[in-house]
Scaffold this active site. Structure first.
Site, PDB file in Angstrom:
ATOM      1  N   PHE A  10     -27.934   5.985 124.513  1.00 10.83           N
ATOM      2  CA  PHE A  10     -26.982   4.949 124.300  1.00 10.83           C
ATOM      3  C   PHE A  10     -26.000   5.656 123.271  1.00 10.83           C
ATOM      4  CE2 PHE A  10     -26.948   1.710 120.543  1.00 10.83           C
ATOM      5  CZ  PHE A  10     -25.758   0.948 121.084  1.00 10.83           C
ATOM      6  N   ALA A  80     -30.869  13.714 120.444  1.00  9.12           N
ATOM      7  CA  ALA A  80     -32.075  13.742 121.172  1.00  9.12           C
ATOM      8  C   ALA A  80     -33.060  13.304 120.363  1.00  9.12           C
ATOM      9  CB  ALA A  80     -32.241  15.125 121.899  1.00  9.12           C
ATOM     10  N   THR A 132     -31.518   7.984 110.911  1.00  6.16           N
ATOM     11  CA  THR A 132     -31.708   6.470 110.756  1.00  6.16           C
ATOM     12  C   THR A 132     -31.945   6.132 109.472  1.00  6.16           C
ATOM     13  OG1 THR A 132     -33.057   4.660 111.671  1.00  6.16           O
ATOM     14  CG2 THR A 132     -34.218   6.961 111.660  1.00  6.16           C
ATOM     15  N   ASP A 133     -31.503   4.882 109.068  1.00  2.00           N
ATOM     16  CA  ASP A 133     -32.048   4.176 107.979  1.00  2.00           C
ATOM     17  C   ASP A 133     -33.588   3.796 107.856  1.00  2.00           C
ATOM     18  OD1 ASP A 133     -32.044   2.034 109.843  1.00  2.00           O
ATOM     19  OD2 ASP A 133     -30.847   0.796 108.590  1.00  2.00           O
ATOM     20  N   GLU A 134     -34.189   3.771 108.848  1.00  2.00           N
ATOM     21  CA  GLU A 134     -35.680   3.575 108.884  1.00  2.00           C
ATOM     22  C   GLU A 134     -36.491   4.427 108.047  1.00  2.00           C
ATOM     23  OE1 GLU A 134     -37.603   1.855 112.325  1.00  2.00           O
ATOM     24  OE2 GLU A 134     -35.512   0.841 113.056  1.00  2.00           O
ATOM     25  N   TYR A 158     -42.468   6.203 114.475  1.00  3.67           N
ATOM     26  CA  TYR A 158     -40.867   6.423 114.925  1.00  3.67           C
ATOM     27  C   TYR A 158     -40.186   7.077 113.522  1.00  3.67           C
ATOM     28  CZ  TYR A 158     -35.859   6.137 115.314  1.00  3.67           C
ATOM     29  OH  TYR A 158     -34.351   6.265 115.114  1.00  3.67           O
ATOM     30  N   LYS A 162     -39.036  10.635 112.560  1.00  2.00           N
ATOM     31  CA  LYS A 162     -37.325  10.828 112.302  1.00  2.00           C
ATOM     32  C   LYS A 162     -37.317  11.599 110.843  1.00  2.00           C
ATOM     33  CE  LYS A 162     -34.080  10.236 114.181  1.00  2.00           C
ATOM     34  NZ  LYS A 162     -33.304  11.120 114.966  1.00  2.00           N
ATOM     35  N   ASN A 257     -32.854 -11.559 112.462  1.00  2.00           N
ATOM     36  CA  ASN A 257     -32.874 -11.502 113.993  1.00  2.00           C
ATOM     37  C   ASN A 257     -32.528 -12.762 114.732  1.00  2.00           C
ATOM     38  OD1 ASN A 257     -33.426  -8.511 113.803  1.00  2.00           O
ATOM     39  ND2 ASN A 257     -35.838  -9.357 113.912  1.00  2.00           N
ATOM     40  N   ARG A 290     -44.317  -7.558 115.566  1.00  5.63           N
ATOM     41  CA  ARG A 290     -44.546  -6.369 115.668  1.00  5.63           C
ATOM     42  C   ARG A 290     -45.421  -5.705 114.627  1.00  5.63           C
ATOM     43  NH1 ARG A 290     -39.032  -3.052 115.151  1.00  5.63           N
ATOM     44  NH2 ARG A 290     -38.851  -2.993 117.363  1.00  5.63           N
ATOM     45  N   HIS A 293     -44.124  -4.390 110.817  1.00  8.68           N
ATOM     46  CA  HIS A 293     -42.716  -4.680 110.961  1.00  8.68           C
ATOM     47  C   HIS A 293     -42.064  -4.613 109.560  1.00  8.68           C
ATOM     48  CE1 HIS A 293     -39.943  -7.678 113.170  1.00  8.68           C
ATOM     49  NE2 HIS A 293     -39.135  -6.449 112.941  1.00  8.68           N
TER      50      HIS A 293
HETATM   51  P1  NAD Z   1     -31.799   6.596 123.087  1.00  9.27           P
HETATM   52  O1  NAD Z   1     -33.048   6.421 123.361  1.00  9.27           O
HETATM   53  O2  NAD Z   1     -30.873   5.538 123.992  1.00  9.27           O
HETATM   54  O3  NAD Z   1     -31.243   8.105 123.771  1.00  9.27           O
HETATM   55  C1  NAD Z   1     -32.139   9.161 123.572  1.00  9.27           C
HETATM   56  C2  NAD Z   1     -31.619  10.356 124.497  1.00  9.27           C
HETATM   57  O4  NAD Z   1     -32.235  11.449 124.006  1.00  9.27           O
HETATM   58  C3  NAD Z   1     -31.921  10.109 125.896  1.00  9.27           C
HETATM   59  O5  NAD Z   1     -30.749  10.561 126.764  1.00  9.27           O
HETATM   60  C4  NAD Z   1     -33.058  11.034 126.113  1.00  9.27           C
HETATM   61  O6  NAD Z   1     -32.965  11.258 127.467  1.00  9.27           O
HETATM   62  C5  NAD Z   1     -32.581  12.145 125.249  1.00  9.27           C
HETATM   63  N1  NAD Z   1     -34.095  12.936 124.963  1.00  9.27           N
HETATM   64  C6  NAD Z   1     -35.240  12.650 124.625  1.00  9.27           C
HETATM   65  N2  NAD Z   1     -36.138  13.626 124.391  1.00  9.27           N
HETATM   66  C7  NAD Z   1     -35.371  14.636 124.741  1.00  9.27           C
HETATM   67  C8  NAD Z   1     -35.574  16.032 124.502  1.00  9.27           C
HETATM   68  N3  NAD Z   1     -36.822  16.413 123.952  1.00  9.27           N
HETATM   69  N4  NAD Z   1     -34.676  16.919 124.721  1.00  9.27           N
HETATM   70  C9  NAD Z   1     -33.369  16.369 125.157  1.00  9.27           C
HETATM   71  N5  NAD Z   1     -33.041  15.156 125.403  1.00  9.27           N
HETATM   72  C10 NAD Z   1     -34.038  14.172 124.984  1.00  9.27           C
HETATM   73  O7  NAD Z   1     -31.518   6.873 121.488  1.00  9.27           O
HETATM   74  P2  NAD Z   1     -30.092   6.321 121.069  1.00  9.27           P
HETATM   75  O8  NAD Z   1     -30.474   4.913 120.449  1.00  9.27           O
HETATM   76  O9  NAD Z   1     -28.972   6.590 121.677  1.00  9.27           O
HETATM   77  O10 NAD Z   1     -30.285   7.204 119.570  1.00  9.27           O
HETATM   78  C11 NAD Z   1     -29.781   8.555 119.348  1.00  9.27           C
HETATM   79  C12 NAD Z   1     -30.070   8.930 117.959  1.00  9.27           C
HETATM   80  O11 NAD Z   1     -29.780   8.265 117.261  1.00  9.27           O
HETATM   81  C13 NAD Z   1     -31.457   9.148 117.692  1.00  9.27           C
HETATM   82  O12 NAD Z   1     -31.875  10.187 117.120  1.00  9.27           O
HETATM   83  C14 NAD Z   1     -31.979   7.869 116.779  1.00  9.27           C
HETATM   84  O13 NAD Z   1     -32.854   8.220 116.010  1.00  9.27           O
HETATM   85  C15 NAD Z   1     -30.579   7.730 116.287  1.00  9.27           C
HETATM   86  N6  NAD Z   1     -30.372   6.306 115.655  1.00  9.27           N
HETATM   87  C16 NAD Z   1     -30.264   5.238 116.413  1.00  9.27           C
HETATM   88  C17 NAD Z   1     -30.078   4.278 116.096  1.00  9.27           C
HETATM   89  C18 NAD Z   1     -29.871   2.934 117.002  1.00  9.27           C
HETATM   90  O14 NAD Z   1     -29.756   1.800 116.393  1.00  9.27           O
HETATM   91  N7  NAD Z   1     -30.066   2.958 118.440  1.00  9.27           N
HETATM   92  C19 NAD Z   1     -29.679   4.057 114.606  1.00  9.27           C
HETATM   93  C20 NAD Z   1     -29.576   5.257 113.698  1.00  9.27           C
HETATM   94  C21 NAD Z   1     -30.062   6.298 114.369  1.00  9.27           C
HETATM   95  O1  DAU Z   2     -32.314   0.923 111.728  1.00  8.55           O
HETATM   96  C1  DAU Z   2     -31.965   1.988 112.716  1.00  8.55           C
HETATM   97  C2  DAU Z   2     -32.964   1.811 113.989  1.00  8.55           C
HETATM   98  O2  DAU Z   2     -32.616   0.664 114.718  1.00  8.55           O
HETATM   99  C3  DAU Z   2     -32.834   3.119 114.869  1.00  8.55           C
HETATM  100  O3  DAU Z   2     -33.374   4.347 114.339  1.00  8.55           O
HETATM  101  C4  DAU Z   2     -33.876   2.771 116.141  1.00  8.55           C
HETATM  102  O4  DAU Z   2     -33.589   3.911 116.896  1.00  8.55           O
HETATM  103  C5  DAU Z   2     -33.329   1.619 116.864  1.00  8.55           C
HETATM  104  O5  DAU Z   2     -34.285   1.375 117.810  1.00  8.55           O
HETATM  105  C6  DAU Z   2     -33.220   0.468 115.909  1.00  8.55           C
HETATM  106  O6  DAU Z   2     -34.854  -0.020 115.521  1.00  8.55           O
HETATM  107  P1  DAU Z   2     -35.300  -1.541 115.324  1.00  8.55           P
HETATM  108  O7  DAU Z   2     -36.658  -1.542 115.360  1.00  8.55           O
HETATM  109  O8  DAU Z   2     -34.493  -2.227 114.193  1.00  8.55           O
HETATM  110  O9  DAU Z   2     -34.552  -1.939 116.867  1.00  8.55           O
HETATM  111  P2  DAU Z   2     -35.015  -2.882 117.838  1.00  8.55           P
HETATM  112  O10 DAU Z   2     -33.899  -3.375 118.461  1.00  8.55           O
HETATM  113  O11 DAU Z   2     -36.204  -2.654 118.317  1.00  8.55           O
HETATM  114  O12 DAU Z   2     -35.443  -4.407 117.006  1.00  8.55           O
HETATM  115  C7  DAU Z   2     -34.589  -5.054 116.121  1.00  8.55           C
HETATM  116  C8  DAU Z   2     -35.079  -6.073 115.356  1.00  8.55           C
HETATM  117  O13 DAU Z   2     -35.422  -7.261 116.378  1.00  8.55           O
HETATM  118  C9  DAU Z   2     -36.269  -5.897 114.793  1.00  8.55           C
HETATM  119  O14 DAU Z   2     -36.555  -6.427 113.679  1.00  8.55           O
HETATM  120  C10 DAU Z   2     -37.518  -6.324 115.892  1.00  8.55           C
HETATM  121  C11 DAU Z   2     -36.908  -7.433 116.502  1.00  8.55           C
HETATM  122  N1  DAU Z   2     -37.452  -7.786 117.822  1.00  8.55           N
HETATM  123  C12 DAU Z   2     -36.936  -6.609 118.637  1.00  8.55           C
HETATM  124  C13 DAU Z   2     -37.263  -6.744 120.106  1.00  8.55           C
HETATM  125  C14 DAU Z   2     -37.079  -5.692 120.937  1.00  8.55           C
HETATM  126  C15 DAU Z   2     -37.724  -8.879 118.239  1.00  8.55           C
HETATM  127  O15 DAU Z   2     -37.528  -9.741 117.560  1.00  8.55           O
HETATM  128  N2  DAU Z   2     -37.978  -8.975 119.699  1.00  8.55           N
HETATM  129  C16 DAU Z   2     -37.797  -8.188 120.426  1.00  8.55           C
HETATM  130  O16 DAU Z   2     -38.169  -8.216 121.734  1.00  8.55           O
END
Ligand code: NAD
Ligand code: DAU
Length: 354
Positions: A10, A80, A132-134, A158, A162, A257, A290, A293
């Site tokens: 993403f 990744a 991540t902030d988590e 997770y 991280k 949420n 969750r 949570h």
């Molecule tokens: P995502 O799950 O959409 O994408 C992860 C990508 O990494 C995928 O394309 C997957 O194929 C690849 N991947 C997984 N394992 C791998 C490996 N061993 N070697 C090479 N590639 C690999 O994740 P995202 O939401 O795009 O998040 C990207 C980064 O940002 C992550 O490190 C995540 O922790 C961080 N992050 C995400 C969020 C969020 O809200 N999505 C917020 C803060 C930080």
């Molecule tokens: O804060 C940054 C993080 O945000 C990233 O590091 C993670 O990679 C990313 O997945 C995200 O984590 P969350 O757990 O916050 O995201 P998620 O979309 O899974 O959930 C967002 C909130 O919504 C969380 O409080 C759980 C809730 N939720 C999620 C799903 C999938 C629901 O209530 N119902 C659902 O079906």
């Protein structure tokens, strides 16, 4: 050129698309193509010599050593990871393998490569780790937002994985002098978001006439940032961040949420009304929470604003509207990612909950 890992996911895909829209500096994209990696997200770059895709694992030392030696990037940006909290609860092992062990191997390869650089190439090289902030754990309703000085208190497999990777990155700076930068960002949303995460799941379920599963009481708070603003923050940190420093990234946009889900429903009522004329909010269903949570995340993004002049361009209102529009206009992408493996996950995760 730069090496970007995980850029079929993403945020990484959005990052590469934005990068190449603004510069001609080539990108090597190393991605394992797990369930979350999708080359369709980068279809517009087909035939573009500035994007070199390599299918592989960040933990594959021989492969990464070869890529670094061959392409001699000036920076590595590490996206990744295994990224979904719910999946980490069902099966933490892949999270340890990629987020901890994989990052360790990547750091080792980068350390060896950087050690062989000289002069300006060595001085200007950067390793940017996307986190991540988590890692900071959870906040009470009255706590101030997380700053870079908050202690790490991860609560899910997770976030623990991280946190471990962040610590390794930090240690490689302090011990070996590797010029690292770490960003800790809040929840992203926007185009190309895999529909296992809250916002895209709600959009695709609503349009499919399915229930909208809200965990627990729906009053957990997340701090939402449009993905392109996260990408601009990473570009800015790469350009001007101080090696060894960490930067919190967020949009000052905390919302419970249930409010997010109701906003998505209202936008769909406007842009793609239900055939029966009823509101999508009728599909909201409260389901089992969750485990473990985290109740609230919030980012204090003062440092990156003050030191690097970064601030988000999008408000939540403009960003969420663009996001819903994107999903309506890109049904083919949605169908493509909803493979058999995706359906299996949805049954496993939501079957027993409802
Ligand atoms: P995502 O799950 O959409 O994408 C992860 C990508 O990494 C995928 O394309 C997957 O194929 C690849 N991947 C997984 N394992 C791998 C490996 N061993 N070697 C090479 N590639 C690999 O994740 P995202 O939401 O795009 O998040 C990207 C980064 O940002 C992550 O490190 C995540 O922790 C961080 N992050 C995400 C969020 C969020 O809200 N999505 C917020 C803060 C930080
Ligand atoms: O804060 C940054 C993080 O945000 C990233 O590091 C993670 O990679 C990313 O997945 C995200 O984590 P969350 O757990 O916050 O995201 P998620 O979309 O899974 O959930 C967002 C909130 O919504 C969380 O409080 C759980 C809730 N939720 C999620 C799903 C999938 C629901 O209530 N119902 C659902 O079906």
């Amino acid at each position: 050129m730069i090496l970007v890992t995980g850029a079929a996911g993403f945020i990484g895909a959005n990052f590469v698309l934005d990068w190449l829209a603004q510069s001609d500096e080539p990108v090597i994209n190393l991605d394992k193509l797990t369930y979350a990696g999708n080359l369709h997200s980068l279809a517009s770059l087909q035939g573009d010599a500035r994007h070199i895709f390599v299918h592989g694992d960040i933990g594959d030392r021989a492969l990464v050593d070869r890529l670094l030696a061959e392409h001699r990037p000036r920076a590595v940006v590490n996206f990744a990871a295994e990224s979904h909290v719910d999946r980490s609860i069902h099966g933490p092992e892949d999270f340890i393998q990629t987020n901890v062990v994989g990052t360790f191997h990547l750091l080792e390869s980068v350390r060896a490569y950087w050690g062989g650089l000289e002069g300006e190439a060595r001085a200007s090289f950067r390793f940017l780790h996307v986190s991540t902030d988590e890692v900071y754990g959870t906040l009470s309703p009255t706590d101030p937002p997380f700053t870079e000085r908050n202690p790490y208190e991860p609560n899910s497999p997770y976030s623990a994985s991280k946190a471990a990777s962040d610590h390794l990155v930090r240690a490689y700076h302090h011990t070996y002098g590797l010029p690292v930068l770490t960003t800790n960002c809040s929840n992203n949303y926007g185009p190309l978001h895999f529909p296992e995460k809250l916002i895209p799941l709600m959009i695709v379920n609503a349009l499919a006439g399915k229930s909208l599963p809200v965990y627990g009481d729906g009053m957990q708070v997340r701090d939402w940032l449009f993905v392109k603003d996260h990408c601009s923050a990473i570009r800015r940190v790469l350009e001007a961040g101080t090696p060894g420093e960490t930067y919190n990234v967020g949009g000052w946009n905390e919302k419970p949420n249930i409010e997010i889900v109701k906003t998505v429903c209202a936008l769909l009522d406007e842009m793609s009304p239900r055939a029966d004329g009823k509101p999508y909010a009728e599909q909201i269903t409260y389901v089992t929470d969750r485990p473990g949570h985290d109740r609230r995340y919030a980012i204090d993004a003062t440092k990156i604003h003050r030191e690097l002049g970064w601030k988000p361009a999008e408000t939540f209102e403009t960003g969420i509207r663009k996001t819903v529009r994107w999903y309506l206009d890109n049904q083919a992408w949605v169908q493509q990612v909803q493979s058999g493996a995706y359906r299996q996950w949805i049954d496993q995760q939501y079957g027993p909950r409802e």
